[in-house]
Design an enzyme around this catalytic site. Structure first.
Site, PDB file in Angstrom:
ATOM      1  N   ASN A   1       0.860  -1.183   0.000  1.00 23.83           N
ATOM      2  CA  ASN A   1       0.000   0.000   0.000  1.00 23.83           C
ATOM      3  C   ASN A   1       0.893   1.229   0.000  1.00 23.83           C
ATOM      4  OD1 ASN A   1      -1.753   2.086   0.583  1.00 23.83           O
ATOM      5  ND2 ASN A   1      -2.757   1.047   2.300  1.00 23.83           N
TER       6      ASN A   1
ATOM      7  N   LYS B   1       3.809   0.999   2.728  1.00 24.90           N
ATOM      8  CA  LYS B   1       3.463   0.025   3.768  1.00 24.90           C
ATOM      9  C   LYS B   1       3.427  -1.338   3.102  1.00 24.90           C
ATOM     10  CE  LYS B   1       0.120   3.096   5.979  1.00 24.90           C
ATOM     11  NZ  LYS B   1      -1.303   3.282   6.201  1.00 24.90           N
TER      12      LYS B   1
ATOM     13  N   ARG C   1      -2.709  -2.248  -3.379  1.00 19.86           N
ATOM     14  CA  ARG C   1      -3.817  -1.292  -3.281  1.00 19.86           C
ATOM     15  C   ARG C   1      -3.691  -0.274  -4.427  1.00 19.86           C
ATOM     16  NH1 ARG C   1      -4.384   4.010   0.375  1.00 19.86           N
ATOM     17  NH2 ARG C   1      -6.484   4.552  -0.225  1.00 19.86           N
TER      18      ARG C   1
ATOM     19  N   HIS D   1     -11.659   4.716  -0.536  1.00 18.13           N
ATOM     20  CA  HIS D   1     -11.573   4.057   0.785  1.00 18.13           C
ATOM     21  C   HIS D   1     -12.514   2.852   0.851  1.00 18.13           C
ATOM     22  CE1 HIS D   1     -10.330   8.165   2.691  1.00 18.13           C
ATOM     23  NE2 HIS D   1      -9.234   7.445   2.415  1.00 18.13           N
TER      24      HIS D   1
ATOM     25  N   HIS E   1     -14.590   7.046   7.673  1.00 23.21           N
ATOM     26  CA  HIS E   1     -13.149   6.773   7.616  1.00 23.21           C
ATOM     27  C   HIS E   1     -12.450   8.120   7.790  1.00 23.21           C
ATOM     28  CE1 HIS E   1      -9.414   4.809   5.980  1.00 23.21           C
ATOM     29  NE2 HIS E   1      -9.139   6.099   5.828  1.00 23.21           N
TER      30      HIS E   1
ATOM     31  N   GLY F   1      -8.983   9.574   8.511  1.00 22.91           N
ATOM     32  CA  GLY F   1      -7.531   9.409   8.644  1.00 22.91           C
ATOM     33  C   GLY F   1      -6.853  10.609   8.019  1.00 22.91           C
TER      34      GLY F   1
ATOM     35  N   GLY G   1      -6.630  10.949   4.792  1.00 26.92           N
ATOM     36  CA  GLY G   1      -7.757  11.195   3.889  1.00 26.92           C
ATOM     37  C   GLY G   1      -9.026  10.827   4.645  1.00 26.92           C
TER      38      GLY G   1
ATOM     39  N   ARG H   1      -6.212  18.278   2.131  1.00 27.33           N
ATOM     40  CA  ARG H   1      -7.178  18.432   1.034  1.00 27.33           C
ATOM     41  C   ARG H   1      -8.401  19.190   1.529  1.00 27.33           C
ATOM     42  NH1 ARG H   1      -7.473  12.191  -0.587  1.00 27.33           N
ATOM     43  NH2 ARG H   1      -5.818  11.898   0.943  1.00 27.33           N
TER      44      ARG H   1
ATOM     45  N   PHE I   1      -3.449  15.389  13.062  1.00 25.63           N
ATOM     46  CA  PHE I   1      -4.548  15.656  13.994  1.00 25.63           C
ATOM     47  C   PHE I   1      -4.106  15.629  15.458  1.00 25.63           C
ATOM     48  CE2 PHE I   1      -8.780  15.707  15.703  1.00 25.63           C
ATOM     49  CZ  PHE I   1      -9.446  16.491  14.788  1.00 25.63           C
ATOM     50  N   ARG I   2      -3.067  14.827  15.753  1.00 24.42           N
ATOM     51  CA  ARG I   2      -2.572  14.796  17.145  1.00 24.42           C
ATOM     52  C   ARG I   2      -2.086  16.180  17.574  1.00 24.42           C
ATOM     53  NH1 ARG I   2       0.427   9.312  15.736  1.00 24.42           N
ATOM     54  NH2 ARG I   2       0.476  10.501  13.825  1.00 24.42           N
TER      55      ARG I   2
ATOM     56  N   GLU J   1     -10.485   6.375  15.153  1.00 24.96           N
ATOM     57  CA  GLU J   1     -10.198   5.404  16.218  1.00 24.96           C
ATOM     58  C   GLU J   1      -9.631   6.066  17.467  1.00 24.96           C
ATOM     59  OE1 GLU J   1      -7.724   2.161  14.651  1.00 24.96           O
ATOM     60  OE2 GLU J   1      -8.847   2.393  12.790  1.00 24.96           O
ATOM     61  N   ASN J   2      -9.006   7.239  17.291  1.00 24.33           N
ATOM     62  CA  ASN J   2      -8.252   7.802  18.412  1.00 24.33           C
ATOM     63  C   ASN J   2      -8.757   9.113  18.982  1.00 24.33           C
ATOM     64  OD1 ASN J   2      -5.978   5.857  18.631  1.00 24.33           O
ATOM     65  ND2 ASN J   2      -5.721   6.445  16.483  1.00 24.33           N
TER      66      ASN J   2
ATOM     67  N   GLU K   1      -6.950  -2.120   6.481  1.00 34.69           N
ATOM     68  CA  GLU K   1      -7.049  -2.173   5.017  1.00 34.69           C
ATOM     69  C   GLU K   1      -6.210  -3.315   4.469  1.00 34.69           C
ATOM     70  OE1 GLU K   1      -6.411   2.230   4.606  1.00 34.69           O
ATOM     71  OE2 GLU K   1      -7.710   1.943   2.871  1.00 34.69           O
TER      72      GLU K   1
END
Ligand code: AMP
Length: 394
Positions: A9, A16, A82, A171, A199, A201, A203, A232, A275-276, A325-326, A380
């Protein structure tokens, strides 16, 4: 002996690779390269930092992948790649041959950030791993069930046909995986569920899923439409582009760079795309971080509200991927605004949630909730490994 699918991916600055047993779902090795091409590039195998990091996608595959595969090649049954955009031609997974490569190259302009680098990785991997088939799995594939009315851009038919101007959606492997994971958790037939999967993330996209089929999604012809993302902008009045062209001297490439790399959260916070960092800034009272989270959540709630109408009500909202998730903060902002639809957030569950390989789904609403909310661990790689393996078995 265990069988493995190698899942590759590739993003614009990341590689990855995961060795996945498609039956058990277990991961037997992973390679990560992030911030590729910068002097902060990091490279790890099985969470152990290794150095030095490669300088290109091609080098990453040629020189670092053999390390991951050491001692495992005899168990390898396929490589799953992917591929973000399958265009009109591809929706189901396909074995990659010369003809497929040619077609995929022609689709590159439809996903300029994603498809060209993915193809670079395919070329390098095909040369390195010759003993098993290479299979392309498409992000767009899950969304082929979206009805025409939801797919259409209201533009002249001639242009629509000649330039293939319509919603595709992305996605797909993640939305599909989250929906199946929720059905398994609820021990309910997926056919009976109406879900809105978010989703969130690097993106971001939302998907309305009716009986396991995608019926609407926020991304469009390319992965730019819809929600606000790291860099984006998501939805925009197209006149903004005309104004920048006419009055600020922006050309096509400048606009593409602006909309895909310099906008979104990065622009709203004046420089933060992770985002953190934004959440940390917001907790410290930084106004631009607080503002960015508000704008991000507003766009998301607007989509969720409209998808509740599209579906005629839903059983659950599902949060997945890095932010989903976080970020208890984002989940709370969203769930609080859904109280009128019967969402009752369980604050303790929301703040203590930590989805893991062993506990991949956690409910964050209480027993009074008419509309339930869940956090679902994204995977994924496993979704791609399963699609790859299914094609081998047909
Ligand atoms: P993904 O594309 O799924 O890897 O998600 C990447 C995004 O998730 C980035 O914006 C990260 O900052 C965000 N993210 C990852 N971990 C956290 C966390 N603990 N809290 C908030 N955001 C996070």
């Amino acid at each position: 002996m265990s069988e493995f699918v190698l899942v590759i991916n590739v993003g614009s600055t990341s590689v990855k690779a995961d060795l996945i047993n498609p039956t058990s779902g277990k991961c037997d090795g992973k390679l990560r390269i992030e911030r590729l091409g910068s002097d902060q590039a990091v490279y790890s195998v099985n969470n152990e930092n290794r150095g030095p990091a490669p300088s290109s996608h091609d080098e990453a595959i040629r020189t670092r992948l053999p390390e991951l595969l050491e001692g495992k090649r005899a168990s390898l049954v396929a490589v799953g790649h992917r591929i973000v955009h399958g265009g009109k031609i591809y929706s189901d997974p396909v074995v990659i041959d010369q003809e497929v490569m040619k077609q995929l190259e022609m689709l590159s302009p439809m996903a300029p950030l994603h498809n060209p680098v993915a193809l670079m990785a395919v070329r390098a991997a095909v040369l390195l791993i010759t003993e098993v088939p290479h299979i392309a799995v498409f992000d767009t594939g899950f969304h082929t069930t979206i009805p025409d009315a939801a797919r259409a851009y209201a533009l002249p038919t001639r242009l629509v046909q000649e330039y293939d101007l319509r919603k595709y959606g992305f996605h797909g492997t993640s939305h599909d995986f989250a929906a199946k994971q929720i059905a398994a958790y609820l021990r309910t037939d997926l056919q009976k569920l109406k879900l809105i999967t978010c989703h969130l993330g690097g993106g971001c996209s939302v998907c309305a899923i009716d009986g396991g089929r995608s019926v609407e999604t926020s991304m469009g012809m390319t992965p730019l439409e819809g929600l606000i993302m790291s860099t984006r902008c998501g939805d925009l009045d197209p006149t903004v582009l005309l104004r920048l062209q006419q009055n600020a001297g922006y050309g096509t490439r400048d606009l593409e760079y602006l909309l895909t790399q310099q906008s979104g959260l990065l622009a709203l916070t004046n420089g933060r795309s992770d985002f953190r960092d934004i959440e940390r800034g917001a907790k410290n009272g930084l106004q631009d971080c607080l503002y960015a989270i508000d704008v991000f959540c507003h766009r998301l709630i607007k989509y969720i509200g409209s998808y509740l109408a599209v579906l005629g009500g839903a059983d659950a909202i599902v949060f997945t991927a890095g932010i989903g998730e976080n970020s208890a903060w984002v989940r709370r902002q969203i769930c609080d605004r859904l109280i009128c639809f019967g969402v009752h957030l369980d604050d303790d569950a929301n703040y203590s949630v930590g989805v893991t390989e062993d506990i991949p789904v956690v409910e964050i609403t209480d027993s009074n909730s008419r509309l339930r909310a869940f956090v679902s661990r994204s995977n994924e790689a496993l979704s791609i490994a399963r699609s790859t393996h299914e094609l081998l078995l047909t």
